[in-house]
Motif scaffolding. Sequence first.
Motif, PDB file in Angstrom:
ATOM      1  N   PRO A 188      -2.099  21.673 -33.623  1.00  0.00           N
ATOM      2  CA  PRO A 188      -2.593  20.335 -33.981  1.00  0.00           C
ATOM      3  C   PRO A 188      -4.110  20.305 -34.096  1.00  0.00           C
ATOM      4  N   VAL A 189      -4.594  19.722 -35.172  1.00  0.00           N
ATOM      5  CA  VAL A 189      -6.035  19.482 -35.271  1.00  0.00           C
ATOM      6  C   VAL A 189      -6.308  18.235 -34.440  1.00  0.00           C
ATOM      7  N   GLN A 190      -7.142  18.385 -33.417  1.00  0.00           N
ATOM      8  CA  GLN A 190      -7.364  17.249 -32.513  1.00  0.00           C
ATOM      9  C   GLN A 190      -8.578  16.432 -32.890  1.00  0.00           C
ATOM     10  N   ARG A 191      -9.555  17.090 -33.483  1.00  0.00           N
ATOM     11  CA  ARG A 191     -10.791  16.373 -33.811  1.00  0.00           C
ATOM     12  C   ARG A 191     -11.487  17.054 -34.982  1.00  0.00           C
ATOM     13  N   CYS A 209      -8.924  26.275 -29.604  1.00  0.00           N
ATOM     14  CA  CYS A 209     -10.101  26.996 -30.118  1.00  0.00           C
ATOM     15  C   CYS A 209     -10.810  26.123 -31.146  1.00  0.00           C
ATOM     16  N   ARG A 210     -11.858  26.652 -31.755  1.00  0.00           N
ATOM     17  CA  ARG A 210     -12.576  25.908 -32.791  1.00  0.00           C
ATOM     18  C   ARG A 210     -12.525  26.667 -34.102  1.00  0.00           C
ATOM     19  N   LEU A 228      -8.845  10.858 -38.614  1.00  0.00           N
ATOM     20  CA  LEU A 228     -10.224  10.521 -38.993  1.00  0.00           C
ATOM     21  C   LEU A 228     -10.892   9.604 -37.976  1.00  0.00           C
ATOM     22  N   GLN A 229     -10.151   9.291 -36.889  1.00  0.00           N
ATOM     23  CA  GLN A 229     -10.731   8.412 -35.868  1.00  0.00           C
ATOM     24  C   GLN A 229     -11.994   9.050 -35.314  1.00  0.00           C
ATOM     25  N   GLY A 230     -13.028   8.267 -35.151  1.00  0.00           N
ATOM     26  CA  GLY A 230     -14.290   8.815 -34.631  1.00  0.00           C
ATOM     27  C   GLY A 230     -15.255   9.170 -35.753  1.00  0.00           C
TER      28      GLY A 230
END
Length: 387
Positions: A188-191, A209-210, A228-230
């Motif tokens: 999952p992409v979290q941010r 990880c990033r 897209l939140q944030g």
Amino acid sequence: MSFQNHEIYQADTVVIGAGVIGLAVAAALAGKQAAGGYVGRERPDIWLLEKESLIGSITSSRNSEVIHAGIYYPQGSLKARLCVQGKHRLYEFCKQHDVPHRRCGKVIVATQPCDEEKLAGIQARARLNGVCDLEFLDRGALQQSEPDLKAVAGLSSPSTGIVDSHALMQVLLAKFEALGGNLVLNTPVQRLAQSGRGWSLSLGGVHPCRLQCRQVINCAGLDARKLLQGLTRADGHDFGSLHYAKGCYMAYQGRVPFKRLVYPVPEPGGLGIHLTLDMGGQARFGPDVQWIEQPEYSLPDTLGEKFFQAIRQYWPTVDPERLVPAYAGVRPKVNGEHGSSADFQVEGPSIHGLANLFNLIGIESPGLTSSLALADYVCSLAEEESA
Ligand SMILES: Cc1cc2nc3c(=O)[nH]c(=O)nc-3n(C[C@H](O)[C@H](O)[C@H](O)COP(=O)(O)OP(=O)(O)OC[C@H]3O[C@@H](n4cnc5c(N)ncnc54)[C@H](O)[C@@H]3O)c2cc1C
């Protein structure tokens, strides 16, 4: 492919979401790269990230699998253009790659005299979209071709069909991987955060990880806005949220006396409780429209009676005992229950002001039909607007 804990990875392009849209976009991008001489690179530049353990397990496996003709959507809209182009592309692609499909046709039925006018409106709109093969059937003609239907008139759409969506997605994945693309499941992409003119993605799952990349294509379906939140658009607004309309299906045990699909005239939010067939000839009815706060897939106990009442309007001898609850899908809606029906939203930097980010929002029906054409559209936009 899998990640190691806390590493930082680099990529050129990341496609988020391996539904039919993310798969089609990823395959099209990989095809473009291959044409530019990238085949066989040791480290593929396009990554397709999926939070689930399987591809296409959300909306792309919870729909009617109909290849729509492109007749309902406003002239010039993305839905109209991409559905009509996508239909032709999809038939061709299925033939080329042995994806099971059938151009079975459909009939839209007017069960009351006042619906007849709606059929004329649908036919006129279809013509504006370049779909000129619809045939009006009066009561006699309809009775002759479909004696089990009760209706005052019908509209036959010969270019409507059905497709095995899972086989389609497997072929798209195979194409993507053969061209050097990289699918990563359970990720999952979290941010999402801007990093210069590129993007830094925080990835969850077993190995957090990033991932840093130049370009992101957001094909996260029901979660496309949540992702897209944030983030703030260049105009200072946030990206907002989506609305959800659940659609439930019931299967019909036994054979039905129809060889083509049968639709009532459309209702607000959906196309009405219609009859579709799968590639094995199994009939199912649905989807209805239920507005919900968050995606969930429960089937209410009252479904049988509701469906029986709707279906008997056009098929009076339907046997309610043979209707069994099947599954539900959720439509990602740009506008809520009382808003107008919205077009597909494909948002690049020229719309939101953030470099190298492309969002595909509200890709409800006819998204499956449009997938290949939509993928080409996104590739062209990314080429035009990338920095
Ligand atoms: C009831 C119903 C009936 C329909 N019938 C038809 C039809 O007959 N014909 C037609 O043409 N279209 C139909 N559609 C529309 C079609 O199903 C959709 O347009 C299409 O499946 C959308 O695909 P997608 O890839 O955008 O979404 P999805 O299939 O939902 O894929 C999105 C993917 O993104 C992943 N994801 C989400 N968030 C993240 C994250 N943070 N990180 C990583 N991965 C993430 C999800 O797990 C998912 O796999 C129907 C839709 C519904 C709901």
